[in-house]
Scaffold this motif. Structure first.
Motif, PDB file in Angstrom:
ATOM      1  N   ALA A  81       0.857  -1.261   0.107  1.00  0.00           N
ATOM      2  CA  ALA A  81       0.026  -0.085   0.044  1.00  0.00           C
ATOM      3  C   ALA A  81       0.816   1.381   0.020  1.00  0.00           C
ATOM      4  O   ALA A  81       0.638   2.233  -0.706  1.00  0.00           O
ATOM      5  N   ARG A 261       1.611 -12.391  18.297  1.00  0.00           N
ATOM      6  CA  ARG A 261       0.299 -12.567  18.886  1.00  0.00           C
ATOM      7  C   ARG A 261       0.006 -13.947  19.221  1.00  0.00           C
ATOM      8  O   ARG A 261      -0.616 -14.267  20.424  1.00  0.00           O
ATOM      9  N   LEU A 284       2.511  -2.066  10.849  1.00  0.00           N
ATOM     10  CA  LEU A 284       2.301  -2.991  11.708  1.00  0.00           C
ATOM     11  C   LEU A 284       3.394  -3.443  12.649  1.00  0.00           C
ATOM     12  O   LEU A 284       3.258  -3.541  13.792  1.00  0.00           O
TER      13      LEU A 284
ATOM     14  N   ASP B  76      -3.471   3.341   1.466  1.00  0.00           N
ATOM     15  CA  ASP B  76      -2.482   3.364   2.491  1.00  0.00           C
ATOM     16  C   ASP B  76      -3.670   2.958   3.697  1.00  0.00           C
ATOM     17  O   ASP B  76      -4.822   3.002   3.672  1.00  0.00           O
ATOM     18  N   ASN B  77      -2.989   2.475   4.800  1.00  0.00           N
ATOM     19  CA  ASN B  77      -3.667   2.147   5.948  1.00  0.00           C
ATOM     20  C   ASN B  77      -4.733   1.079   6.040  1.00  0.00           C
ATOM     21  O   ASN B  77      -5.501   0.902   7.120  1.00  0.00           O
ATOM     22  N   ALA B  78      -4.937   0.305   4.925  1.00  0.00           N
ATOM     23  CA  ALA B  78      -5.815  -0.694   4.978  1.00  0.00           C
ATOM     24  C   ALA B  78      -7.242  -0.617   5.487  1.00  0.00           C
ATOM     25  O   ALA B  78      -8.034  -1.498   5.835  1.00  0.00           O
ATOM     26  N   VAL B 228      -1.846   7.443  11.654  1.00  0.00           N
ATOM     27  CA  VAL B 228      -1.637   7.125  13.024  1.00  0.00           C
ATOM     28  C   VAL B 228      -0.955   8.252  13.533  1.00  0.00           C
ATOM     29  O   VAL B 228      -1.270   8.646  14.847  1.00  0.00           O
ATOM     30  N   VAL B 257      -5.361   3.953  17.005  1.00  0.00           N
ATOM     31  CA  VAL B 257      -4.117   3.147  17.118  1.00  0.00           C
ATOM     32  C   VAL B 257      -3.042   4.132  17.279  1.00  0.00           C
ATOM     33  O   VAL B 257      -2.300   4.185  18.401  1.00  0.00           O
ATOM     34  N   ARG B 261      -0.924   4.535  21.058  1.00  0.00           N
ATOM     35  CA  ARG B 261       0.452   4.606  21.071  1.00  0.00           C
ATOM     36  C   ARG B 261       0.966   5.748  21.831  1.00  0.00           C
ATOM     37  O   ARG B 261       1.884   5.788  22.531  1.00  0.00           O
ATOM     38  N   GLU B 283      -7.773  -4.929  10.767  1.00  0.00           N
ATOM     39  CA  GLU B 283      -6.772  -5.717  11.296  1.00  0.00           C
ATOM     40  C   GLU B 283      -5.955  -5.163  12.658  1.00  0.00           C
ATOM     41  O   GLU B 283      -5.703  -5.724  13.651  1.00  0.00           O
ATOM     42  N   LEU B 284      -5.451  -3.720  12.374  1.00  0.00           N
ATOM     43  CA  LEU B 284      -4.818  -3.219  13.589  1.00  0.00           C
ATOM     44  C   LEU B 284      -5.636  -3.172  14.733  1.00  0.00           C
ATOM     45  O   LEU B 284      -5.013  -3.063  15.858  1.00  0.00           O
ATOM     46  N   ARG B 286      -7.027  -5.289  16.125  1.00  0.00           N
ATOM     47  CA  ARG B 286      -6.759  -6.530  17.286  1.00  0.00           C
ATOM     48  C   ARG B 286      -5.305  -6.637  17.537  1.00  0.00           C
ATOM     49  O   ARG B 286      -4.791  -7.236  18.434  1.00  0.00           O
ATOM     50  N   ILE B 287      -4.484  -5.812  16.779  1.00  0.00           N
ATOM     51  CA  ILE B 287      -3.245  -6.213  17.074  1.00  0.00           C
ATOM     52  C   ILE B 287      -2.388  -5.278  18.087  1.00  0.00           C
ATOM     53  O   ILE B 287      -1.523  -5.405  18.706  1.00  0.00           O
ATOM     54  N   SER B 289      -2.068  -3.047  21.205  1.00  0.00           N
ATOM     55  CA  SER B 289      -2.494  -3.369  22.699  1.00  0.00           C
ATOM     56  C   SER B 289      -2.451  -2.345  23.640  1.00  0.00           C
ATOM     57  O   SER B 289      -1.804  -1.290  23.677  1.00  0.00           O
ATOM     58  N   ASP B 347      -9.586 -10.528  23.533  1.00  0.00           N
ATOM     59  CA  ASP B 347      -9.102 -10.726  22.137  1.00  0.00           C
ATOM     60  C   ASP B 347     -10.121 -11.670  21.361  1.00  0.00           C
ATOM     61  O   ASP B 347     -10.011 -13.049  21.055  1.00  0.00           O
TER      62      ASP B 347
END
Lengths: 348, 348
Positions: A81, A261, A284, B76-78, B228, B257, B261, B283-284, B286-287, B289, B347
């Motif tokens: 991307a 994970r 990521l 970008d960024n999905a 981000v 996200v 951070r 997806e981010l 769940r990734i 924390s 999760d």
């Protein structure tokens, strides 16, 4: 569908605006390079007449369509991307529009998409990596469509490319892992069949461990399609034996994120119980915890350089070679030495 | 560029293979629907003659090009990646090839890309959200190009769409936040100008807090482009006052996200010191924390439904309406109640 009205032609617009057909074409395709007053007059006539440029008229007027095609393996996972976004921005700067197709890593779909892009009049085509049926290259050559490879660089290969050396990049990371004292190595590789980037990375890694005298059985490799879930499944398999690896090196960041994970779910501390490395340095890699030690690929720089190279191929018949780009290692907190000491910074 | 050789025509291929021109066209564009023996014979002749279908010949033979265009705000960024991948897979199932353009959230680029896709012969076009200059809709209507909106659903709007109600989705999340006892609310919204999805989400959130009687000054909103880094900067601003919010609701997961951070860098515990919510469930979500409490958008379902809807528009003149899709809330660990108790699962 209702019958379409009789279409106005490029000539109609040019006459109405009092300019050449080439100027009309340029106003539509590379407006940044036309004086504003002219452009405004032409676009007003385009709108008034409801003119739609068609392939034939534009090709005659400008000898090109100012459209570039790119075929990427996947739009998911953001692997391509960032580079593609930069590729498009630079194309736009130079008056070209990008059309993208994705193959889902299926070669037969790539062949179909190449035909579609050529049929739609693409001036040039960007492809990812070298591996594909020779018939595709022959087809593109027979149609005189300039074709550029990106995301890979192999100085032995005559096909013009803008990319980096996947093998050398992974060699550097493998040497770093070796220097951290790791002697039981797990590897989660992307599927290497039909994917020279994945294959070169795996070769680079094997090179280094073999050179350093690692016994064959100390290197365990699993191949799997790229994906977070697949990375997790492969990680669990690698860790299941009674002599689990002290480090798991992954073919890209997506697989590595899946591994991290899964490690959390298995109550394993990364990197104290097991180190994990990635490849690509996509967003990521910094978001997962701990952030990944990985190979930084200069995505945006590669995208811009590829746009310039491909346009030069279209406009000036350049055939390269273009200089390779350099990757570099990003040390972060997912790699520890064999005693569990982390030398990378948590968030560079 | 060297002169191109004289091109073989559709007729040449049809004659050589002993089939109709329509069959040749179908072999190239919808091969799944042609008997294998016929297809093999036709494709052998296509390869032998080096035939490239061109716009004119295909349009005459099949009345369409089996090419669909999609214009998305960013690669970008999905954010759009998963839905678009599913859109493409379903198009492929039905014999169509997808060409994608991205606008970098710049409306003038979208207008240029619409013209390019129409000029390249797209049978139909997918656009994201409703907001754009009326001239674009008029242009597409005047060219009789079926146009479908995705990622948004507004029953008041006559434009056919396959999407979900952004406003109602954010209302549901805002009510959940309210029910968790939060009364000082920070909001990081995407730029609402020209982006109805961002605007509707912000409206949904304001609806709920106003209905519940939240004083105006207790809601602090910052608008920023998705990214981000931008999420992090906005988060730091929101937390800088002497009465910082107890929850920061973000316009999408990418902003959230960035906020999470930045919270880590500021040594703030999420969610004990401050809760953070997202939107999209990419997806981010769940990734990162802790994983994000967010609005789950049915990306793949939406992509497949949009492909079927748009092809129906192209092939049968369907004009919808298509049923709206349902989003739902994903409770994860980034949202706590006002006492710091987490009710979401870590999760799911």
């Amino acid at each position: 569908m209702p019958a379409k009205p009789k279409l106005p032609t490029l000539d109609d617009v040019a006459k109405a605006a009092g300019v050449s057909t080439a100027t009309v074409s340029r106003c539509l395709n590379a407006p940044d390079r036309v004086v504003k007053a002219t452009k405004d007059r032409v676009l007003a006539e385009v709108a008034r007449l409801g003119y739609t440029p068609n392939f034939g008229a534009r090709a005659m007027a400008a000898k090109r369509t100012f459209t570039v095609g790119a075929i990427i393996p996947t739009m998911d996972n953001a692997i391509f991307a960032r580079g593609l976004q930069a590729f498009q921005e630079q194309l736009h700067e130079r008056g070209y529009t990008l059309l993208v197709s994705s193959t889902s890593y299926r070669p037969e779909i790539e062949a179909e998409q190449v035909r579609t892009l050529v049929a739609r009049g693409a001036d040039g085509v960007l492809l990812i990596g070298y591996d594909r049926d020779a018939a595709i290259y022959e087809y593109l050559a027979s149609r005189s469509v300039p074709t550029l490879i990106a995301w890979a660089y192999d100085k032995e290969n005559p096909q013009p490319s803008v990319g980096f050396d996947n093998r050398a990049s992974m060699q550097a990371l493998a040497q770093l892992v070796w220097d951290h004292g790791h002697r039981r190595i797990g590897v989660i590789s992307g599927t290497t069949q039909g994917n020279d980037r994945a294959r070169r990375r795996l070769e680079g890694l094997r090179d280094v461990f073999a050179q350093n005298g690692l016994p064959h059985e100390a290197l365990k490799v699993i191949e799997t399609p790229y994906g977070v879930k697949n990375g997790g499944i492969a990680f669990a398999k690698l860790m299941a034996g009674d002599m689990p690896p002290s480090v798991v090196m992954c073919g890209n960041d997506v697989l590595a994120v899946g591994a991290v994970r899964r490690a959390h779910l298995m109550k394993l501390d990364v990197p104290r119980d097991v180190s994990i490395t990635g490849f690509d340095d996509i967003e990521l890699a910094r978001i997962v915890s701990p952030p990944l030690t990985t190979v930084h690929v200069p995505h945006r720089k590669m995208g811009r350089a590829a746009a310039n190279a491909l346009i030069d191929m279209v406009e000036t018949d350049s055939i390269g070679p273009f200089p390779p780009l350099q990757s570099k290692i990003r040390m972060r907190a997912s790699l520890a030495d064999i005693n569990g000491n982390v030398t990378g910074t948590p968030d560079p």
